[in-house]
Design an enzyme around this catalytic site. Structure first.
Site, PDB file in Angstrom:
ATOM      1  N   CYS D  35       0.825  -1.194   0.000  1.00  0.00           N
ATOM      2  CA  CYS D  35       0.000   0.000   0.000  1.00  0.00           C
ATOM      3  C   CYS D  35       0.864   1.250   0.000  1.00  0.00           C
ATOM      4  O   CYS D  35       0.421   2.329  -0.348  1.00  0.00           O
ATOM      5  CB  CYS D  35      -0.937  -0.077   1.202  1.00  0.00           C
ATOM      6  SG  CYS D  35      -1.213   1.419   2.103  1.00  0.00           S
ATOM      7  N   CYS D 104      -5.199   6.054   2.053  1.00  0.00           N
ATOM      8  CA  CYS D 104      -3.996   5.238   2.047  1.00  0.00           C
ATOM      9  C   CYS D 104      -2.972   5.716   3.067  1.00  0.00           C
ATOM     10  O   CYS D 104      -2.272   4.923   3.673  1.00  0.00           O
ATOM     11  CB  CYS D 104      -3.407   5.239   0.648  1.00  0.00           C
ATOM     12  SG  CYS D 104      -2.343   3.833   0.344  1.00  0.00           S
TER      13      CYS D 104
END
Ligand SMILES: Cc1ncc(COP(=O)(O)O)c(C=O)c1O
Ligand SMILES: Cc1ncc(COP(=O)(O)O)c(C=O)c1O
Lengths: 162, 396, 396, 162
Positions: D35, D104
């Site tokens: 990520c 994120c």
């Protein structure tokens, strides 16, 4: 660069030999409003020569210039010489024609030839037979195509129904 | 020699303010709006400012609904293909009018290759679509209706607000090609009730290469340009910021000057529309006289052909079109005029004058002076005209 | 503050000569090249002159094979969709490499929606495609192979001449995305042996909004932009003449200066490629060291993340990218680095320096000065780095 | 306009409280290189208050600024107060985060909470149960989705196989 050569522009702006001939010896009409260009050529024949050539033209700049040029090329020529005038030789004398104008507007030689044929038929020198002609531009190479490939490129079947 | 440019639908000059606004982005501010460093800041701000300006011109609530493209043609391709493909599970039928611009018409034809069916709604002699006919053309599998806001060739403005009532009722997505109207007349996506709308910058004196598609939030569309994440992933490709900022500036000025421009252009338009048939016999005005773009005068001059007139007008310093600029080199007569019921012969005599904000009444005077002898000359040469004269003489 | 722009793959400044060449078309010469009156003459000539200049840059025999578009992305969409659809009766299989630009990759994905199958040819650690693998991927129903000339993210140049031998033998159409190479290294469509090639103007200091697709005469392609008859009916939409003439001028200059530019850029590229790993431990150069674009230096800096480095470099006046500019805002790690076998952690540390003709060796010196403390700071903050240090201590 | 607010830039360029705490009372690690952002938070608790908060962060500018801001917000707060820190309140204190960075990179509150949970479990005040957590960002709302919708948006099934 302009779309048309100087020569084309000259003939377009100052077309030579425009008009009709009363009691012409031969008349040739080609083209159709579907295709956008129509020409009628009139000839007067004397001693196997085209003593006079006139025309009327409905069409674009190229069509008018082509008619004018053909009339100049044909006037005074023998019938045999005049029959040798082709779209190519006309375009050459005009210092070129735009590609997309070549087929559709360059009908002068055909109209002239049709006038000559008319004269020849009237004087019994030729038998009438135009079965292979496109009804719009009278190009000879039709060969029953639905589209007049070699001539005016009109879709003949479509144009007839519309 | 007097020079009179009356072909604004083919190309319009940039406004000096627009060019000014573009210059930094052709110079120092050359960066990419996606860049995270300082060079990305100015172009990113410019992009979003232009989006707001364009949204304002068309009364869009949300600037994010504006997607920049590179031409009216691209916007139309994007709309027709993207909106239809996004709904392919729902159905494969598209309705358009018979007088759409080639970019709509040929996009629809392309969809036929992918198994879609296309219905064309007819128009009347004035080029008007009857909303009832749109309703009749819609089927259970219809996923998209595209009816242009105004036609560039005959200037007729369609009753879109009425058409959108029907598409809303039938729950079908409605797109309109407003390339000819945006910046020329008031356009409000809300009032028109459309779901998607194409516009381009050059018609309102913005740069070529600038255009947009507005798509109402919630309406699904597939990209025409697949690739990166520009324009929210809906239109990939590095943005042409100079063109976009130019379109934004032009939109801002158009919104400000719309009414004034419209009044001025309507006046000189009517000067020509009334003047030409008065001076020359056998001239018909094409398109609707009332529901008509300002600055748009179109005619068919009988018995002669448009390009020859155009060339002779050019030799008198006057620039016009015959049919739309796109069709002028095609070998077919205008599909618009044929759909309106004109025959081939008359359609060949089409002539289109599109005025711009720099034109003056004297420009029209000039046209009205030079046109009659041109028409006369060409008619004298025309076998069609001599037949008409002979037939009429015979009839008398 | 010293300002060092090293992000030319995201956006490059216009050459002053290019801007000069564009100006008339943003001013007096605003006409439409399709117009038959005088206003069409200058833009029509400009258009055809630019076509000759672009053809010359890529060694194309016939300028008419050059189709102008509005972005590299459009050229790639046009190529993939247009070449595949034109052959849909022959087959529905497309071969691309695993490291294509998103505009190729996502166009291919779009074709999957229309029933096509797509195979991806892998690359090695340096990002090189093995021509043999292309041969293996080709099936009897393969209609199109698209392998990029050079990758914008890692700079690796593919052995296209060898790949084209195979596609010729197997009679499959070969397209290449040469957006990153045209104007940067010598490109000859003849020597590469390709059938279609995408290029864009901005990478060689032409304007944004300018690009082209070259398609060899005789190779069939369907338009992406349906509509009018511009570009020989292959790409509809009013031409952005200013952009096109700018691309032509930039192509002409690029052809003239290609060798000199290449030498200069290769020199400062190697200064950075050699200098950075020497100054900072745990830095890997990505891409091939020899088959590499001049002016292209890409790295992965271990234990830290690219954007943070980018932002800190920006605060020192240095502009760079992490991954391609298109991916920098996407939420996924570079598909290029992953395809080359780097793991996610290392790929996150990607940093891309792309140099331009205005860069000097001192610019690289500046980078080599400011980089080490930036990396040090970020590593001090990094949990990954502290784990690595602890593990290594433990191991000793 | 710059991508990041001035506040974000300030915390990014001058992050507060960076570091590790030896013998921390609680440690919370979230995120994953898939990520792009990883954070480890360390807390020292005294009398129900976070006496000290430190962290290490691997990630983008936003992730670093978020960590720094969370550490400032948490330091000196009671456990209950600290548990109320949310991604939204952090973003607000930072004067906004770019849209695509919100999910994120905004893992600081979760990392802190995980450190608090760790402390609470160690001190017997909470039962270990993280069945509903995303393995990458440790967001709580996972609910067996293949993609971590509410948190880091990683495609979990894909990420696990690659
Ligand atoms: C290799 C490659 N192909 C295509 C593109 C897309 O070009 P554009 O941004 O002009 O659409 C890029 C852009 O960076 C590129 O590097
Ligand atoms: C109504 C309409 N739609 C679309 C277009 C196409 O726009 P462009 O030439 O920018 O592609 C035109 C162009 O004249 C138009 O008049």
């Amino acid at each position: 660069m302009p779309v048309y050569s100087e020569k084309v522009m000259d003939h377009f702006m100052h077309p030579r030999n425009v008009g009709e001939i009363e009691n012409a010896d031969g008349v040739g009409e080609v083209g159709n409003p579907v295709c956008g260009d129509m020409m009628t050529f009139y000839i007067k024949v004397k001693d196997g020569r085209l003593e006079d050539v006139k025309y009327k033209t409905f069409g674009c700049g190229a069509a008018i210039a082509v008619s004018s040029m053909v009339s100049e090329m044909a006037k005074g020529a023998t019938i045999e010489e005049a029959q040798k005038i082709t779209p190519e030789s006309v375009a050459k004398m005009l210092e070129g024609l735009p590609k997309q104008k070549f087929h559709c507007s360059n009908l002068g030689a055909q109209a002239l030839n049709k006038a000559i044929d008319d004269y020849l038929i009237k004087t019994g020198k030729l038998k009438a037979d135009d079965s292979k002609c496109c009804p719009f531009c009278d190009h000879e190479d039709r060969e029953n195509d639905p589209v007049c490939q070699q001539g005016c490129q009109v879709n003949i079947s479509e144009a007839k129904t519309s | 020699m007097t020079k009179v440019y009356l072909d604004h639908s083919a190309a319009a000059p940039l406004l000096p303010e627009v060019r000014e606004a573009m210059m930094p982005y052709l110079g120092m501010d050359f960066g990419n709006p996606l860049s995270l460093h300082d060079w990305g800041d100015a172009p990113r701000d410019a992009l979003e400012e232009a989006r707001v300006q364009v949204a304002a011109l068309i009364g869009a609530a949300n600037p994010e609904e504006v997607i920049f493209t590179a031409s009216g043609t691209e916007s139309n391709n994007f709309a027709i293909k993207g909106l239809a493909l996004a709904q392919q599970n729902k159905g494969k039928h598209i309705v358009i009018s018979a007088i759409e611009h080639f970019s709509v018409m040929n996009s629809a034809k392309f969809m036929e290759k992918l198994g879609y069916e296309v219905s064309e709604v007819p128009v009347d002699k004035n080029g008007l679509v009857d909303p009832e006919n749109v309703g009749k053309a819609i089927r259970p599998d219809t996923v998209l209706v595209s009816i242009m806001h105004a036609n560039g060739e005959v200037g007729t403005i369609q009753p879109l607000a009425e058409i959108s009532k029907i598409t809303k009722e039938k729950k079908v997505v409605l797109h309109t090609d407003a390339v000819a109207t945006c910046g020329a007349i008031p356009v409000s996506v809300k009032e028109l009730g459309v779901d998607a709308l194409s516009l381009a910058g050059n018609p309102f004196y913005g740069p070529k290469g600038s255009a947009a598609l507005w798509v109402r939030r919630g309406v699904r569309i597939l990209p025409l340009m697949d690739g990166g994440i520009q324009e929210g992933g809906r239109r990939a490709g590095t943005e042409d910021i100079a063109a976009i900022i130019g379109m934004g500036k032009a939109a801002q000025i158009a919104a400000r000057d719309l009414v004034e421009r419209g009044q001025k252009l309507t006046q000189i338009r009517d000067q020509l529309i009334n003047g030409l048939p008065a001076k020359i016999p056998h001239v018909v005005v094409t398109g609707d006289l009332v529901k008509r773009l300002p600055g748009h005068a179109s005619f068919c001059v009988e018995f002669i052909e448009g390009e020859a007139m155009l060339m002779m007008l050019n030799s008198q310093g006057v620039a016009v079109s015959s049919g739309s600029s796109c069709t002028s080199r095609a070998l077919k007569a205008s599909h618009v005029l044929l759909a309106m019921g004109y025959n081939h012969e008359i359609a060949q005599g089409s002539l289109l004058f599109t005025m711009g904000i720099q034109n003056k009444p004297e420009d029209i005077d000039h046209v009205l002076n030079v046109m009659p002898p041109i028409v006369e000359r060409l008619r004298e040469m025309s076998p069609v005209y001599s037949k008409f004269i002979k037939a009429n003489k015979g009839g008398q």
